[in-house]
Design a protein around this motif. Sequence first.
Motif, PDB file in Angstrom:
ATOM      1  N   UNK A   1       0.596  -1.209   0.237  1.00 25.40           N
ATOM      2  CA  UNK A   1      -0.007   0.318   0.090  1.00 25.40           C
ATOM      3  C   UNK A   1       0.739   1.225  -0.142  1.00 25.40           C
ATOM      4  N   UNK A   2       1.902   0.914   0.499  1.00 23.91           N
ATOM      5  CA  UNK A   2       3.245   2.152   0.808  1.00 23.91           C
ATOM      6  C   UNK A   2       3.629   2.584  -1.010  1.00 23.91           C
ATOM      7  N   UNK A   3       3.551   1.580  -1.870  1.00 19.42           N
ATOM      8  CA  UNK A   3       4.533   1.718  -2.642  1.00 19.42           C
ATOM      9  C   UNK A   3       4.070   3.048  -3.940  1.00 19.42           C
ATOM     10  N   UNK A   4       2.833   3.349  -4.182  1.00 19.23           N
ATOM     11  CA  UNK A   4       2.575   4.432  -4.766  1.00 19.23           C
ATOM     12  C   UNK A   4       3.217   5.569  -4.236  1.00 19.23           C
ATOM     13  N   UNK A   5       3.522   6.175  -2.414  1.00 17.93           N
ATOM     14  CA  UNK A   5       3.568   7.355  -2.197  1.00 17.93           C
ATOM     15  C   UNK A   5       5.501   7.366  -2.155  1.00 17.93           C
ATOM     16  N   UNK A   6       6.065   6.058  -2.419  1.00 15.74           N
ATOM     17  CA  UNK A   6       7.445   5.726  -2.860  1.00 15.74           C
ATOM     18  C   UNK A   6       7.620   6.097  -4.279  1.00 15.74           C
ATOM     19  N   UNK A   7       6.983   5.937  -4.840  1.00 14.46           N
ATOM     20  CA  UNK A   7       7.573   5.883  -6.060  1.00 14.46           C
ATOM     21  C   UNK A   7       7.154   7.808  -6.628  1.00 14.46           C
ATOM     22  N   UNK A   8       6.248   7.928  -6.167  1.00 15.55           N
ATOM     23  CA  UNK A   8       6.473   9.765  -5.988  1.00 15.55           C
ATOM     24  C   UNK A   8       7.159  10.441  -5.417  1.00 15.55           C
ATOM     25  N   UNK A   9       7.271   9.685  -4.340  1.00 19.64           N
ATOM     26  CA  UNK A   9       8.757  10.547  -4.525  1.00 19.64           C
ATOM     27  C   UNK A   9      10.567  10.261  -4.913  1.00 19.64           C
ATOM     28  N   UNK A  10       9.846   9.160  -5.459  1.00 23.62           N
ATOM     29  CA  UNK A  10      11.135   9.109  -6.286  1.00 23.62           C
ATOM     30  C   UNK A  10      11.060  10.158  -7.352  1.00 23.62           C
ATOM     31  N   UNK A  11       9.476  10.121  -7.911  1.00 27.40           N
ATOM     32  CA  UNK A  11       9.601  10.666  -9.307  1.00 27.40           C
ATOM     33  C   UNK A  11      10.265  12.246  -8.911  1.00 27.40           C
ATOM     34  N   UNK A  12       9.522  12.731  -7.630  1.00 36.36           N
ATOM     35  CA  UNK A  12       9.455  14.135  -7.811  1.00 36.36           C
ATOM     36  C   UNK A  12      11.568  14.452  -7.321  1.00 36.36           C
TER      37      UNK A  12
END
Length: 128
Positions: A65-76
Amino acid sequence: MAALRMERSYFSTLLALILHQIDAAFWREWEMFLLPGGVQGFLVFNLTAVGILLVGYRHVVLQTSKARGYALLCAALGLATFAIHVGFAAFGHRAFHLPLSMAVILACLLSAVWLLRSIRTATRTATR
């Protein structure tokens, strides 16, 4: 398929960011950012940032469930890396002017955009 695309785009962005940090050590990036502690502060930053992004990659691979948040951080971080260095270049800073240095910074942008698109696709697929 969407999860695999997000995994690959996350990995690509993470790799570009790590390569950039290796290059940043050559250019003594801590001096550009006036980091407290000099190279030691730079190493502490990288220990923290790379560690968090690696934990995030695990979440993406496991589709937690945390994958999207980490992916957004990485993209940012990929987008910010590109924007910050374009800004430095616009103000005449001479670091990161070699072809491969510029290619890695461009790779941060391109992979981050790919990751954002992958996140959007994965989110749409999950809500169906």
